[in-house]
Scaffold this motif. Sequence first.
Motif, PDB file in Angstrom:
ATOM      1  N   ASP A 254       0.811  -1.216   0.000  1.00 22.05           N
ATOM      2  CA  ASP A 254       0.000   0.000   0.000  1.00 22.05           C
ATOM      3  C   ASP A 254       0.844   1.266   0.000  1.00 22.05           C
ATOM      4  O   ASP A 254       0.370   2.339  -0.399  1.00 22.05           O
ATOM      5  N   THR A 255       2.077   1.161   0.454  1.00 18.29           N
ATOM      6  CA  THR A 255       2.916   2.356   0.541  1.00 18.29           C
ATOM      7  C   THR A 255       3.651   2.665  -0.752  1.00 18.29           C
ATOM      8  O   THR A 255       4.144   3.768  -0.926  1.00 18.29           O
ATOM      9  N   GLY A 256       3.754   1.687  -1.642  1.00 20.68           N
ATOM     10  CA  GLY A 256       4.442   1.961  -2.888  1.00 20.68           C
ATOM     11  C   GLY A 256       4.941   0.720  -3.595  1.00 20.68           C
ATOM     12  O   GLY A 256       4.648  -0.416  -3.205  1.00 20.68           O
ATOM     13  N   ILE A 257       5.713   0.950  -4.650  1.00 22.51           N
ATOM     14  CA  ILE A 257       6.387  -0.106  -5.408  1.00 22.51           C
ATOM     15  C   ILE A 257       7.871   0.007  -5.065  1.00 22.51           C
ATOM     16  O   ILE A 257       8.515   1.011  -5.379  1.00 22.51           O
ATOM     17  N   HIS A 258       8.409  -0.997  -4.418  1.00 24.05           N
ATOM     18  CA  HIS A 258       9.766  -0.940  -3.899  1.00 24.05           C
ATOM     19  C   HIS A 258      10.650  -1.851  -4.757  1.00 24.05           C
ATOM     20  O   HIS A 258      10.496  -3.081  -4.741  1.00 24.05           O
ATOM     21  N   ILE A 259      11.559  -1.249  -5.502  1.00 23.16           N
ATOM     22  CA  ILE A 259      12.333  -1.961  -6.508  1.00 23.16           C
ATOM     23  C   ILE A 259      13.796  -2.020  -6.077  1.00 23.16           C
ATOM     24  O   ILE A 259      14.451  -0.985  -5.918  1.00 23.16           O
ATOM     25  N   GLY A 260      14.304  -3.235  -5.864  1.00 19.27           N
ATOM     26  CA  GLY A 260      15.706  -3.397  -5.522  1.00 19.27           C
ATOM     27  C   GLY A 260      16.605  -2.881  -6.626  1.00 19.27           C
ATOM     28  O   GLY A 260      16.286  -2.992  -7.813  1.00 19.27           O
ATOM     29  N   ALA A 261      17.742  -2.334  -6.247  1.00 21.27           N
ATOM     30  CA  ALA A 261      18.621  -1.676  -7.220  1.00 21.27           C
ATOM     31  C   ALA A 261      19.140  -2.620  -8.286  1.00 21.27           C
ATOM     32  O   ALA A 261      19.476  -2.188  -9.384  1.00 21.27           O
ATOM     33  N   ALA A 262      19.215  -3.915  -7.994  1.00 21.69           N
ATOM     34  CA  ALA A 262      19.760  -4.877  -8.959  1.00 21.69           C
ATOM     35  C   ALA A 262      18.679  -5.573  -9.771  1.00 21.69           C
ATOM     36  O   ALA A 262      18.967  -6.521 -10.508  1.00 21.69           O
ATOM     37  N   VAL A 263      17.441  -5.129  -9.669  1.00 24.02           N
ATOM     38  CA  VAL A 263      16.344  -5.708 -10.452  1.00 24.02           C
ATOM     39  C   VAL A 263      16.461  -5.235 -11.899  1.00 24.02           C
ATOM     40  O   VAL A 263      16.642  -4.043 -12.165  1.00 24.02           O
ATOM     41  N   SER A 264      16.356  -6.145 -12.835  1.00 20.25           N
ATOM     42  CA  SER A 264      16.454  -5.772 -14.250  1.00 20.25           C
ATOM     43  C   SER A 264      15.174  -5.089 -14.705  1.00 20.25           C
ATOM     44  O   SER A 264      14.114  -5.222 -14.093  1.00 20.25           O
ATOM     45  N   TYR A 265      15.278  -4.364 -15.811  1.00 19.82           N
ATOM     46  CA  TYR A 265      14.093  -3.715 -16.375  1.00 19.82           C
ATOM     47  C   TYR A 265      13.017  -4.740 -16.718  1.00 19.82           C
ATOM     48  O   TYR A 265      11.819  -4.496 -16.522  1.00 19.82           O
ATOM     49  N   SER A 266      13.421  -5.887 -17.229  1.00 19.16           N
ATOM     50  CA  SER A 266      12.434  -6.911 -17.574  1.00 19.16           C
ATOM     51  C   SER A 266      11.687  -7.389 -16.346  1.00 19.16           C
ATOM     52  O   SER A 266      10.484  -7.688 -16.406  1.00 19.16           O
ATOM     53  N   ASP A 267      12.379  -7.467 -15.207  1.00 14.65           N
ATOM     54  CA  ASP A 267      11.736  -7.960 -13.992  1.00 14.65           C
ATOM     55  C   ASP A 267      10.888  -6.899 -13.299  1.00 14.65           C
ATOM     56  O   ASP A 267       9.959  -7.232 -12.564  1.00 14.65           O
ATOM     57  N   LEU A 268      11.197  -5.624 -13.494  1.00 11.02           N
ATOM     58  CA  LEU A 268      10.362  -4.591 -12.870  1.00 11.02           C
ATOM     59  C   LEU A 268       9.153  -4.244 -13.730  1.00 11.02           C
ATOM     60  O   LEU A 268       8.214  -3.601 -13.267  1.00 11.02           O
ATOM     61  N   GLU A 269       9.172  -4.685 -14.987  1.00  8.47           N
ATOM     62  CA  GLU A 269       8.124  -4.322 -15.940  1.00  8.47           C
ATOM     63  C   GLU A 269       6.706  -4.639 -15.449  1.00  8.47           C
ATOM     64  O   GLU A 269       5.831  -3.770 -15.519  1.00  8.47           O
ATOM     65  N   PRO A 270       6.413  -5.850 -14.946  1.00 12.69           N
ATOM     66  CA  PRO A 270       5.019  -6.134 -14.554  1.00 12.69           C
ATOM     67  C   PRO A 270       4.490  -5.188 -13.483  1.00 12.69           C
ATOM     68  O   PRO A 270       3.364  -4.682 -13.593  1.00 12.69           O
ATOM     69  N   ALA A 271       5.281  -4.930 -12.438  1.00 16.42           N
ATOM     70  CA  ALA A 271       4.819  -4.070 -11.353  1.00 16.42           C
ATOM     71  C   ALA A 271       4.676  -2.626 -11.821  1.00 16.42           C
ATOM     72  O   ALA A 271       3.706  -1.934 -11.469  1.00 16.42           O
ATOM     73  N   LEU A 272       5.626  -2.141 -12.609  1.00 21.71           N
ATOM     74  CA  LEU A 272       5.564  -0.763 -13.082  1.00 21.71           C
ATOM     75  C   LEU A 272       4.351  -0.532 -13.970  1.00 21.71           C
ATOM     76  O   LEU A 272       3.592   0.433 -13.782  1.00 21.71           O
ATOM     77  N   LEU A 273       4.135  -1.423 -14.933  1.00 24.17           N
ATOM     78  CA  LEU A 273       3.051  -1.215 -15.891  1.00 24.17           C
ATOM     79  C   LEU A 273       1.684  -1.500 -15.295  1.00 24.17           C
ATOM     80  O   LEU A 273       0.667  -1.026 -15.816  1.00 24.17           O
ATOM     81  N   ALA A 274       1.623  -2.260 -14.210  1.00 20.67           N
ATOM     82  CA  ALA A 274       0.331  -2.492 -13.556  1.00 20.67           C
ATOM     83  C   ALA A 274      -0.236  -1.182 -13.022  1.00 20.67           C
ATOM     84  O   ALA A 274      -1.455  -0.947 -13.076  1.00 20.67           O
TER      85      ALA A 274
END
Length: 486
Positions: A254-274
């Motif tokens: 509920d507080t946000g989308i927390h993305i680890g610094a070593a996460v690839s763009y492909s792996d952050l894509e689902p959460a970001l685009l949701a």
Amino acid sequence: MTTFLLNREPISLTDTDPDMTVLEYLRQDAGLTGTKEGCASGDCGACTVVVGENTPDGLRYRSLNSCITFVHSLNGKQVLTVEHLVRNGELHPVQDALVRHHGSQCGFCTPGFVMSLFALYHSEAPPQREAVLSALSGNLCRCTGYRPIIDAALEVLQQRHGDAFDLEREAIEAELGQMETSVLPNTPKADPSVGFWQPRTRQELAKTLESAPDARFSAGSTDLALEKTQSSRSLHGLIDLTRVEGLNSVIVDDTGIHIGAAVSYSDLEPALLADYPEAAEWLERLGSRPIRNRGTLGGNLGTASPIGDTPPLLIALGAEVTLASGHGERRIPVAELITGYRRTQLQAGEWIDTVHLPRRRPGSELRAYKISKRFEDDISTVCAVFYLEPDDERVAEIRAAFGGLAATPLWLPDWQASLVGQHWPSLDIEEAARRLADELAPIDDVRASARYRVRVTANLLKRFHLETTRTDQLSRVFNSGVAHHA
């Protein structure tokens, strides 16, 4: 020691230079010369290989550029080249389709296309042209014109029914699982600043930094590796962040989308685009599919490149970043992280730990625009991101950030404040664009003149206003084809 599978053969490397690339290893040590060097910068795709790794959902295959990937990053993974696809004297289905559709002429680029299509074959992508174009976005061909390659890809996707690699999946997963326990630093060197380290926890990372304070961080290395391949510099000490627990995960709450610094763009894509589907084209144009499979959010911020595309989006969304060390952590706005050309607020012993994006607020509007000479796999002439929160059609909050214009990302708090409270649909957009242009002070370089950049940025503001207020007029513009010449 670095341990990985080369096809099905276990490989253990000791006392290897930290900056040896996968391409160098394959061609010079393994004698696998099907993988080519073209640009040595991750642009042409001639060096594309496929890497398999265990995930919570099982074995996953992804394409990457071997010319800018360090061989130590293969630890605990499987690497496949074009030589490995033929089984029992029979071509793999993607190879067979390329042959039948005459998808190769001079042949230099063909191994890279084969490997990108192999990764696509083993993905869940639908048999659609858009999926093929995305998978091949990092492969250049100067002979065929692409049509026969695309035809071959569509056919093989429509007819895929498994291959020899699917039959070996469980065995490969087990072998890679056994290797997981062998992820250790290289053989100690006389100089503690020379070597490769792959810590598993933040505590191990902090200790590594204490023992090797001059070592460089490595994750996707899509920018770092260019220091070697383009500038012929030696990278003596590297700390790989991809295995550090917490730095390789995405948490949505509920507080946000927390993305680890070593996460690839492909792996952050689902959460970001949701939450922010409007960022889809921006994400696609960050780089080719192999680049997005390796490149990381933390790396793009840490390099503080003036043409980095992620800072404008993060600044416009009001994102924050956690900087951590062995002594604690601090959280600052992304807008304050980059302090100059290739400079950040990072202090000795600190690393970029997590990027925090706010959750989408109802009624908000976001647009991320990238202007470059090529549609994909190119640096920005202008990257402009606009975010708006309206309240009864008045501007409650507006944030904008711009990349590619100066030594650091530009954001203009005074200009933004002047728009708050104004009626958005009836805003004098010409006046707002003029004031925006007056505050910009972009550079002249080979990509564009300062005058051009000012004009384009002001026009992108007008486009944002048009897209968020005049939907009927916008529909007429696009249907008439005018938008294609904007």
